[in-house]
Design a protein around this motif. Structure first.
Motif, PDB file in Angstrom:
ATOM      1  N   PHE A  61       0.831  -1.205   0.000  1.00 13.02           N
ATOM      2  CA  PHE A  61       0.000   0.000   0.000  1.00 13.02           C
ATOM      3  C   PHE A  61       0.870   1.262   0.000  1.00 13.02           C
ATOM      4  O   PHE A  61       0.595   2.218  -0.732  1.00 13.02           O
ATOM      5  N   ILE A  62       1.900   1.262   0.829  1.00 13.88           N
ATOM      6  CA  ILE A  62       2.820   2.404   0.853  1.00 13.88           C
ATOM      7  C   ILE A  62       3.557   2.517  -0.473  1.00 13.88           C
ATOM      8  O   ILE A  62       3.729   3.627  -1.015  1.00 13.88           O
ATOM      9  N   TYR A  63       3.958   1.388  -1.022  1.00 16.38           N
ATOM     10  CA  TYR A  63       4.640   1.397  -2.320  1.00 16.38           C
ATOM     11  C   TYR A  63       3.738   2.005  -3.391  1.00 16.38           C
ATOM     12  O   TYR A  63       4.186   2.811  -4.229  1.00 16.38           O
ATOM     13  N   GLU A  64       2.457   1.636  -3.374  1.00 17.37           N
ATOM     14  CA  GLU A  64       1.522   2.148  -4.374  1.00 17.37           C
ATOM     15  C   GLU A  64       1.374   3.668  -4.275  1.00 17.37           C
ATOM     16  O   GLU A  64       1.323   4.373  -5.288  1.00 17.37           O
ATOM     17  N   LEU A  65       1.330   4.170  -3.057  1.00 15.02           N
ATOM     18  CA  LEU A  65       1.227   5.615  -2.857  1.00 15.02           C
ATOM     19  C   LEU A  65       2.492   6.323  -3.329  1.00 15.02           C
ATOM     20  O   LEU A  65       2.424   7.378  -3.962  1.00 15.02           O
ATOM     21  N   CYS A  66       3.630   5.742  -3.019  1.00 11.56           N
ATOM     22  CA  CYS A  66       4.906   6.329  -3.460  1.00 11.56           C
ATOM     23  C   CYS A  66       4.997   6.337  -4.982  1.00 11.56           C
ATOM     24  O   CYS A  66       5.461   7.320  -5.589  1.00 11.56           O
ATOM     25  N   ILE A  76       3.628  14.745  -7.391  1.00  8.74           N
ATOM     26  CA  ILE A  76       2.930  15.433  -6.313  1.00  8.74           C
ATOM     27  C   ILE A  76       3.315  14.783  -4.988  1.00  8.74           C
ATOM     28  O   ILE A  76       3.539  13.567  -4.920  1.00  8.74           O
ATOM     29  N   GLY A  77       3.426  15.579  -3.945  1.00  8.94           N
ATOM     30  CA  GLY A  77       3.727  15.055  -2.624  1.00  8.94           C
ATOM     31  C   GLY A  77       2.470  14.553  -1.930  1.00  8.94           C
ATOM     32  O   GLY A  77       1.339  14.805  -2.363  1.00  8.94           O
ATOM     33  N   LEU A  78       2.684  13.840  -0.829  1.00  8.42           N
ATOM     34  CA  LEU A  78       1.567  13.257  -0.086  1.00  8.42           C
ATOM     35  C   LEU A  78       1.941  13.116   1.379  1.00  8.42           C
ATOM     36  O   LEU A  78       3.057  12.709   1.708  1.00  8.42           O
ATOM     37  N   VAL A  79       0.999  13.469   2.258  1.00 11.72           N
ATOM     38  CA  VAL A  79       1.112  13.105   3.670  1.00 11.72           C
ATOM     39  C   VAL A  79       0.130  11.961   3.893  1.00 11.72           C
ATOM     40  O   VAL A  79      -1.083  12.166   3.982  1.00 11.72           O
ATOM     41  N   ALA A  80       0.653  10.735   3.899  1.00  9.41           N
ATOM     42  CA  ALA A  80      -0.156   9.527   4.037  1.00  9.41           C
ATOM     43  C   ALA A  80      -0.218   9.132   5.511  1.00  9.41           C
ATOM     44  O   ALA A  80       0.794   9.188   6.214  1.00  9.41           O
ATOM     45  N   THR A  81      -1.388   8.720   5.965  1.00 10.37           N
ATOM     46  CA  THR A  81      -1.585   8.451   7.389  1.00 10.37           C
ATOM     47  C   THR A  81      -2.172   7.068   7.595  1.00 10.37           C
ATOM     48  O   THR A  81      -2.985   6.585   6.789  1.00 10.37           O
ATOM     49  N   ALA A  82      -1.779   6.422   8.714  1.00  7.29           N
ATOM     50  CA  ALA A  82      -2.218   5.058   8.966  1.00  7.29           C
ATOM     51  C   ALA A  82      -1.874   4.647  10.388  1.00  7.29           C
ATOM     52  O   ALA A  82      -1.012   5.250  11.035  1.00  7.29           O
ATOM     53  N   ILE A  83      -2.536   3.602  10.860  1.00 12.37           N
ATOM     54  CA  ILE A  83      -2.084   2.883  12.055  1.00 12.37           C
ATOM     55  C   ILE A  83      -0.992   1.934  11.581  1.00 12.37           C
ATOM     56  O   ILE A  83      -1.233   1.067  10.728  1.00 12.37           O
ATOM     57  N   THR A  84       0.214   2.080  12.085  1.00 11.27           N
ATOM     58  CA  THR A  84       1.358   1.302  11.617  1.00 11.27           C
ATOM     59  C   THR A  84       1.910   0.409  12.723  1.00 11.27           C
ATOM     60  O   THR A  84       1.654   0.623  13.902  1.00 11.27           O
ATOM     61  N   SER A 142       0.568   7.057  12.702  1.00 10.64           N
ATOM     62  CA  SER A 142       1.714   7.594  11.962  1.00 10.64           C
ATOM     63  C   SER A 142       1.327   8.371  10.718  1.00 10.64           C
ATOM     64  O   SER A 142       0.228   8.215  10.174  1.00 10.64           O
ATOM     65  N   ALA A 143       2.276   9.187  10.270  1.00 10.92           N
ATOM     66  CA  ALA A 143       2.155   9.932   9.008  1.00 10.92           C
ATOM     67  C   ALA A 143       3.470   9.817   8.251  1.00 10.92           C
ATOM     68  O   ALA A 143       4.548   9.958   8.839  1.00 10.92           O
ATOM     69  N   PHE A 144       3.365   9.550   6.952  1.00 10.55           N
ATOM     70  CA  PHE A 144       4.521   9.496   6.060  1.00 10.55           C
ATOM     71  C   PHE A 144       4.492  10.726   5.152  1.00 10.55           C
ATOM     72  O   PHE A 144       3.478  10.987   4.501  1.00 10.55           O
ATOM     73  N   GLU A 162       9.685   9.296  -2.786  1.00  9.39           N
ATOM     74  CA  GLU A 162      10.547   8.903  -1.666  1.00  9.39           C
ATOM     75  C   GLU A 162       9.868   9.247  -0.346  1.00  9.39           C
ATOM     76  O   GLU A 162       9.212  10.292  -0.220  1.00  9.39           O
ATOM     77  N   ILE A 163      10.047   8.379   0.642  1.00  4.60           N
ATOM     78  CA  ILE A 163       9.564   8.690   1.984  1.00  4.60           C
ATOM     79  C   ILE A 163      10.588   9.598   2.651  1.00  4.60           C
ATOM     80  O   ILE A 163      11.693   9.176   2.980  1.00  4.60           O
ATOM     81  N   LEU A 164      10.218  10.855   2.808  1.00  2.00           N
ATOM     82  CA  LEU A 164      11.127  11.832   3.402  1.00  2.00           C
ATOM     83  C   LEU A 164      11.160  11.716   4.918  1.00  2.00           C
ATOM     84  O   LEU A 164      12.188  12.006   5.541  1.00  2.00           O
ATOM     85  N   MET A 165      10.052  11.277   5.504  1.00  2.52           N
ATOM     86  CA  MET A 165       9.958  11.260   6.965  1.00  2.52           C
ATOM     87  C   MET A 165       8.763  10.412   7.370  1.00  2.52           C
ATOM     88  O   MET A 165       7.720  10.425   6.709  1.00  2.52           O
ATOM     89  N   LYS A 166       8.928   9.660   8.441  1.00  7.15           N
ATOM     90  CA  LYS A 166       7.797   9.022   9.113  1.00  7.15           C
ATOM     91  C   LYS A 166       7.725   9.595  10.523  1.00  7.15           C
ATOM     92  O   LYS A 166       8.702   9.569  11.265  1.00  7.15           O
ATOM     93  N   TYR A 167       6.566  10.139  10.861  1.00  8.62           N
ATOM     94  CA  TYR A 167       6.345  10.670  12.207  1.00  8.62           C
ATOM     95  C   TYR A 167       5.229   9.878  12.869  1.00  8.62           C
ATOM     96  O   TYR A 167       4.185   9.630  12.252  1.00  8.62           O
ATOM     97  N   SER A 168       5.437   9.487  14.115  1.00  9.59           N
ATOM     98  CA  SER A 168       4.404   8.803  14.888  1.00  9.59           C
ATOM     99  C   SER A 168       3.934   9.701  16.021  1.00  9.59           C
ATOM    100  O   SER A 168       4.753  10.312  16.728  1.00  9.59           O
TER     101      SER A 168
END
Length: 283
Positions: free
Chosen positions: A65-70, A78-86, A95-97, A104-110
């Motif tokens: 799922f994360i790969y598909e968004l990337c 276009i950039g994306l702030v993707a959010t999920a229970i991880t 969390s938010a990616f 590219e995943i620039l940052m993961k914040y929980s």
């Protein structure tokens, strides 16, 4: 330079990962068509907001799922702030990616301020506020309850954030909207928040830090304020040149702070009337 944020005001489906991903992909396409630089989702959008999920069923950082968004981010530019229970070490995390235009995943914040008075007491809290570089713009993330604490935005500002993006999922929005405007004002950072639509919910918003002009006259810093129940994409444009000029001349943010008087902020002792059940959760 204009930084255009697409804000999705929509409620996702709990556990319906495939349907939620399709919704995100479709909205990324629409946001790109409308000239957005990044799409901001509400809290836990990919998985749906379910803090009771077991850790082994939470979203893995390396999932398809994360790969598909990337991949979509890269294809659309276009950039994306993707959010999920991880998945966390022992318990799930909220969390938010931050995903770049290049996928590219620039940052993961929980989420640090988990709602330990509710089902989020089951989650593992994050440990650090983070800032990343998105095409030369410093972006910080705080998730829902994080924004109730001035320290969250303040730390992001001290780490260099120019824009703070806020995935959210809650109601009773009026005081929270006012607080976000204040976070923008006091830290001289742009702020944008995405919240699911619904009665007593919605009100996705964005605020500029610019609250007066060069002559000292007050200006409205509201860039976006959606209603409660309209579902869909909303847009906020941050003029980064104006924002940076304002930060260079005005006296908020990290200008005249008297930090030697702030030692009590690091005191973890809790006294009446602020004692609540669940405050002894190990961090």
């Amino acid at each position: 330079m204009i930084f255009k944020v697409a804000v999705l005001q929509m409620r996702s489906l709990i556990g319906e990962y495939d349907k939620n991903i399709k919704t995100v992909l479709d909205n990324m396409t629409e946001a790109k068509r409308n000239g957005a630089d990044i799409l901001l989702l509400p809290e836990c959008f990919v998985t749906g907001y379910d803090p009771t999920i077991e850790n082994d069923k939470a979203l893995d950082d390396n999932s398809s799922f994360i790969y598909e968004l990337c991949n979509q981010a890269k294809n659309l530019d276009i950039g994306l702030v993707a959010t999920a229970i991880t998945k966390g070490k022992c318990s799930p995390q909220n969390s938010a990616f931050v995903i770049s235009r290049r996928g590219e995943i620039l940052m993961k914040y929980s989420k640090i301020h988990t709602c330990d008075f509710a089902d989020e007491k089951l989650l593992e809290s994050g440990k650090e506020f983070k800032v990343c570089d998105f095409d030369g713009i410093k972006i910080g993330i705080m998730i829902c309850y994080d924004r109730e604490f001035p320290e969250s935005a303040r730390i992001l500002m001290l780490k260099g954030a120019e824009i703070i993006l806020v995935p959210n999922d809650c109601g009773s929005m009026n005081p929270r909207i006012q607080a976000l405007s204040t976070r923008a004002y006091e830290n001289m950072c742009g702020v944008a928040m995405a919240n699911p639509d619904g009665a007593n919910a919605g009100n996705s918003c964005a605020f500029s830090p610019i609250c007066w002009d060069s002559e000292g006259l007050c200006v409205d810093n509201t860039l976006l304020l959606a209603d409660a129940e309209t579902e869909g994409l909303f847009y906020a444009e941050f003029d980064m040149n104006e924002l940076r000029t304002y930060r260079e001349r005005e006296m908020l943010g990290n200008t005249f702070r008297k930090v030697n008087a702030y030692k009590s902020l690091l005191n973890s002792e809790i006294n009446y009337p602020f004692i609540r059940e669940g405050q002894n959760k190990i961090q």
